[in-house]
Design a protein around this motif. Sequence first.
Motif, PDB file in Angstrom:
ATOM      1  N   TYR A  79      57.902  65.094  89.785  1.00  0.00           N
ATOM      2  CA  TYR A  79      59.103  65.917  89.704  1.00  0.00           C
ATOM      3  C   TYR A  79      60.244  65.110  89.096  1.00  0.00           C
ATOM      4  O   TYR A  79      60.549  64.004  89.538  1.00  0.00           O
ATOM      5  N   ALA A  81      64.109  65.804  88.224  1.00  0.00           N
ATOM      6  CA  ALA A  81      65.286  66.668  88.220  1.00  0.00           C
ATOM      7  C   ALA A  81      66.060  66.481  86.921  1.00  0.00           C
ATOM      8  O   ALA A  81      66.064  65.402  86.316  1.00  0.00           O
ATOM      9  N   GLN A  82      66.701  67.540  86.506  1.00  0.00           N
ATOM     10  CA  GLN A  82      67.470  67.491  85.276  1.00  0.00           C
ATOM     11  C   GLN A  82      68.750  66.679  85.485  1.00  0.00           C
ATOM     12  O   GLN A  82      69.529  66.944  86.393  1.00  0.00           O
ATOM     13  N   SER A 455      65.602  65.399  93.621  1.00  0.00           N
ATOM     14  CA  SER A 455      66.828  66.197  93.558  1.00  0.00           C
ATOM     15  C   SER A 455      68.018  65.460  94.156  1.00  0.00           C
ATOM     16  O   SER A 455      69.156  65.714  93.771  1.00  0.00           O
ATOM     17  N   SER A 456      67.761  64.540  95.095  1.00  0.00           N
ATOM     18  CA  SER A 456      68.871  63.779  95.674  1.00  0.00           C
ATOM     19  C   SER A 456      69.550  62.904  94.633  1.00  0.00           C
ATOM     20  O   SER A 456      70.760  62.674  94.706  1.00  0.00           O
ATOM     21  N   ALA A 458      69.844  63.702  91.400  1.00  0.00           N
ATOM     22  CA  ALA A 458      70.689  64.615  90.621  1.00  0.00           C
ATOM     23  C   ALA A 458      71.953  64.975  91.377  1.00  0.00           C
ATOM     24  O   ALA A 458      73.048  65.049  90.784  1.00  0.00           O
ATOM     25  N   ASP A 459      71.846  65.178  92.697  1.00  0.00           N
ATOM     26  CA  ASP A 459      73.034  65.482  93.495  1.00  0.00           C
ATOM     27  C   ASP A 459      74.000  64.300  93.503  1.00  0.00           C
ATOM     28  O   ASP A 459      75.224  64.476  93.396  1.00  0.00           O
TER      29      ASP A 459
END
Length: 548
Positions: A79, A81-82, A455-456, A458-459
């Motif tokens: 995975y 994330a963008q 995703s963390s 990206a956040d």
Amino acid sequence: MSFSSEHRHDANAPQPEPAAPAVSNSDAQTSSISSPLKRKLPPPEKPEHVTRRSFVVASFWAIVLFLGLPIWWKTTTIYRAQLPLNQMVDWADGKACNPVFPTRIGINAPALRDEEIQNLIHITERTLDTLNDFPGHRLQFEVSRSANVQTDDLIHDSNNALTVRLSPGDTTSSFLHTSAPVLEITYPPNSIPPSGATTSDFATYLAAQLRETFAEERDVMSYLFATSSMPSERRPQGPPRDVASSLSKRMTRSLKYSGTYHLTFSLFTSGPVPSSWDIDSAIDEYMKPILDMLRPIHNFTIDTQVQLYATPGVQSQVLSKEDLSSFINAAEWPLSPSIGGAPTVNFIVFIGNQTIGSLSETGTSQSWLIPQWGSAYLLPPPSTDHVSSELLKQPVLTFTSHLLSLLGTPQSGPLPMRLSTLTRIRSADLLLRASSSLGSLARLSLALPSISIPSSVADGVAKSMYHLQLACSNLGGTVGLEHARIAEAEAERAFFEKSMVGQLYFPDEHKIAVYLPLLGPVGVPLFIGLLNQIKAWKNARKEKAKTA
């Protein structure tokens, strides 16, 4: 006439067949070799058998293509994330923010008219623009309307970094107070430029005094940007080589910025006495006022301890400069660890017979500063088993001075102005660190396409860029410092994400080594079966074309 029985012959009896000529073994072997061998062909397949085999091969391939491959792709894909890579690189290259640190200067000149003050400010600003070699450091003037105040009753607006008080006098002179950020300048009455004038010797003198007052801040700022990760064409020219060398030592000595520091005060003695000390009252009296002034920039937690029979790492009574590094033996001197994740600054008072034989660069004959660690102070044994606050006055004052050095506080000017400068320096440092971390993360993502980006991350990047934008818009004050601190923390957390860093040690060669032993036994029968079916299909088409 009679005939013999041996000569009787029945004409009607069947006659025996003539015997076949005898064939030798060599003739039979030659006959078998010369005759062609006919191979027995298998019976032709029924059409329903061919169709069944085709369906079997097709079903295996359908399971592999439409069930196996999607499951494998879903369970093994990494995975990512963008990430806004272009914006992250722009921050690292200094394109997303043009950092300008406005420094407010209050002009207090009750003896001058408004037109004269405004014209003087205009000429001074134009002179500073021609002399300024670091555009990021910009002085902003505002007129202060307070009444003329005597020297012993200083008035200073806390929102201003410096207050310039202009007073008429016989000669042109300047004086910077040591207790407040107030610059006293006297001027002859005929030196004030009239309205409409474009040049003035007094304005040039005022600009020179302001540049000298903020010279250390300007040098530190230019050094931070000159040593950053920005491209060389966007980095400003750094300070001279000797100044840069001195600043490098200071930066190495100071602690990394943190919103909270934990201060540990330890009393170490080589014997059973003294066993108590008035450290709390000494801290409240001599250090607490400085800690209160530092509170807009840092928070502090404090604890104290007493260690008896503490043996130093060096037993000699006269300590040389080389002995200072090994005087504190962490294995024998139990020191308090970091509490709550905040960096710990250690302050040690050792009571014994040791003395320092030669002065060190960052200490006196009784104390020395340990870079990025803390400070140590040597005291002679007291006459009682209790160390009073009077005896601790000089050690605590020394610790206060060393704490300011460890925090990276500038060395020149009154303390309020030095703390105001520290706010802007820390903001610049955190802004550059956060931008550099974002750029490193973007380059890492592009260089390793197989690395996982949860995703963390990206956040964290989104939060860091958001606070970077707010910090860039509010540089120069505590608001910009707080946003820069959050941006740097989020960027560091995103860059050192544990799940992402682990992928660096799992290269593609490991995947090939895992999959090859499985793909061989499974893939070979599938491909051979598919080739046989294709071959049979082609032969069937040829036979059909012949019969047509």
